[in-house]
Design a protein around this motif. Structure first.
Motif, short mmCIF file in Angstrom:
data_model
loop_
_atom_site.label_atom_id
_atom_site.label_comp_id
_atom_site.label_asym_id
_atom_site.label_seq_id
_atom_site.Cartn_x
_atom_site.Cartn_y
_atom_site.Cartn_z
N TYR A 26 14.31 -12.38 11.67
CA TYR A 26 14.45 -10.93 11.66
C TYR A 26 13.56 -10.35 10.57
N TYR A 27 12.97 -9.20 10.86
CA TYR A 27 12.13 -8.49 9.90
C TYR A 27 12.61 -7.04 9.85
N ILE A 28 12.52 -6.41 8.69
CA ILE A 28 12.83 -4.99 8.56
C ILE A 28 11.51 -4.25 8.35
N ILE A 29 11.24 -3.30 9.23
CA ILE A 29 9.99 -2.52 9.14
C ILE A 29 10.37 -1.06 8.87
N PRO A 30 9.76 -0.45 7.85
CA PRO A 30 10.11 0.92 7.48
C PRO A 30 9.48 1.97 8.40
N ALA A 31 9.83 1.90 9.68
CA ALA A 31 9.38 2.87 10.68
C ALA A 31 10.39 2.84 11.81
N GLN A 32 10.43 3.88 12.60
CA GLN A 32 11.38 3.96 13.71
C GLN A 32 10.98 2.99 14.84
N PRO A 33 11.95 2.51 15.62
CA PRO A 33 11.65 1.56 16.70
C PRO A 33 10.53 2.04 17.65
N GLU A 34 10.50 3.33 17.97
CA GLU A 34 9.49 3.85 18.88
C GLU A 34 8.09 3.69 18.27
N GLU A 35 7.97 3.92 16.95
CA GLU A 35 6.68 3.77 16.26
C GLU A 35 6.24 2.31 16.23
N VAL A 36 7.19 1.42 15.95
CA VAL A 36 6.88 -0.02 15.90
C VAL A 36 6.45 -0.50 17.29
N TYR A 37 7.13 -0.04 18.31
CA TYR A 37 6.78 -0.41 19.68
C TYR A 37 5.33 -0.02 20.00
N LEU A 38 4.97 1.20 19.65
CA LEU A 38 3.59 1.67 19.90
C LEU A 38 2.59 0.87 19.07
N ALA A 39 2.97 0.51 17.84
CA ALA A 39 2.07 -0.27 16.98
C ALA A 39 1.82 -1.66 17.54
N LEU A 40 2.75 -2.17 18.35
CA LEU A 40 2.62 -3.51 18.93
C LEU A 40 2.03 -3.52 20.33
N THR A 41 1.93 -2.33 20.96
CA THR A 41 1.52 -2.32 22.37
C THR A 41 0.27 -1.51 22.69
N LEU A 42 -0.22 -0.69 21.79
CA LEU A 42 -1.41 0.11 22.06
C LEU A 42 -2.61 -0.44 21.29
N PRO A 43 -3.72 -0.73 21.98
CA PRO A 43 -4.87 -1.33 21.31
C PRO A 43 -5.34 -0.57 20.07
N HIS A 44 -5.40 0.77 20.14
CA HIS A 44 -5.91 1.52 18.99
C HIS A 44 -4.93 1.49 17.81
N THR A 45 -3.61 1.42 18.06
CA THR A 45 -2.67 1.32 16.94
C THR A 45 -2.64 -0.11 16.39
N ILE A 46 -2.84 -1.11 17.24
CA ILE A 46 -2.93 -2.50 16.75
C ILE A 46 -4.11 -2.62 15.79
N LYS A 47 -5.22 -1.97 16.14
CA LYS A 47 -6.40 -2.02 15.26
C LYS A 47 -6.12 -1.37 13.91
N LEU A 48 -5.29 -0.33 13.88
CA LEU A 48 -4.99 0.36 12.62
C LEU A 48 -4.34 -0.59 11.61
N TRP A 49 -3.40 -1.43 12.06
CA TRP A 49 -2.71 -2.30 11.09
C TRP A 49 -3.30 -3.70 10.99
N THR A 50 -4.10 -4.14 11.97
CA THR A 50 -4.71 -5.47 11.87
C THR A 50 -6.15 -5.41 11.38
N GLY A 51 -6.81 -4.28 11.62
CA GLY A 51 -8.23 -4.17 11.29
C GLY A 51 -9.12 -4.83 12.33
N GLU A 52 -8.53 -5.31 13.42
CA GLU A 52 -9.27 -6.03 14.47
C GLU A 52 -9.09 -5.34 15.82
N ASP A 53 -10.11 -5.43 16.67
CA ASP A 53 -9.97 -4.95 18.05
C ASP A 53 -8.96 -5.82 18.77
N ALA A 54 -8.26 -5.22 19.74
CA ALA A 54 -7.27 -5.97 20.52
C ALA A 54 -7.34 -5.52 21.97
#
Length: 125
Positions: free
Chosen positions: A7-35
Motif C-alpha cells: 500500500y502507498y499513500i499519495i497526497p492527491a485525490q483518487p481521480e488525480e492519481v488515476y489520470l496520472a497513471l493512465t494518460l500519456p501526457h500526465t505520465i510524462k509529467l511525473w516520470t520525465g519519459e514519454d509513455a
C-alpha cells in the motif's frame, strides 16, 4: 514466481492519481519519459523507454487499473492490479503484482517503491 502486495499513500485525490497513471501526457509529467498508454482494454502500453511493456486489461475510472506486464518466455501472465481508495491524506493505493519472475523480483519491488510510486508521491508532495 513471486507476488508483491503493498500500500502507498499519495497526497492527491483518487481521480488525480488515476489520470496520472493512465494518460500519456500526465505520465510524462511525473516520470520525465514519454509513455504509450490508453484506457482501452486490450491496448498495449510502454513506459520508461520500453523497460515496462504490457497489455491493458480493465479500468474502473478513478478506482482501478488492471494490466498484464510482459516478461520474455513467461508462461503464466504477470498481472498488476492497482486499486485507488480515498484516504484522509489523499489516496491509498493498493498494489498487487502477481507472477514476477524470481530473477527480477528485487528490481521490480524496488522499482515500484522508488521509480513508480516513489516518483508519483514526490510529484504530488
Amino acid at each position: 514466481m513471486k507476488d508483491f502486495k503493498k500500500y502507498y499513500i499519495i497526497p492527491a485525490q483518487p481521480e488525480e492519481v488515476y489520470l496520472a497513471l493512465t494518460l500519456p501526457h500526465t505520465i510524462k509529467l511525473w516520470t520525465g519519459e514519454d509513455a504509450e498508454m490508453s484506457t482501452e482494454p486490450g491496448s498495449e502500453f510502454s513506459m520508461w523507454e520500453g523497460s515496462i511493456v504490457g497489455k491493458n486489461i480493465a479500468f474502473e475510472e478513478g478506482k482501478k487499473i488492471i494490466q498484464q506486464w510482459y516478461f520474455d518466455g513467461q508462461e503464466e501472465a504477470s498481472i498488476v492490479t492497482i486499486k485507488l481508495h480515498p484516504h484522509k491524506q489523499g489516496t491509498s493505493v493498493e498494489l498487487l503484482h502477481t507472477n514476477i519472475p524470481d530473477e527480477v523480483y528485487k528490481d521490480f519491488t524496488e522499482g515500484w517503491d522508488e521509480s513508480y510510486f516513489g516518483q508519483l508521491i514526490d510529484f504530488y508532495s
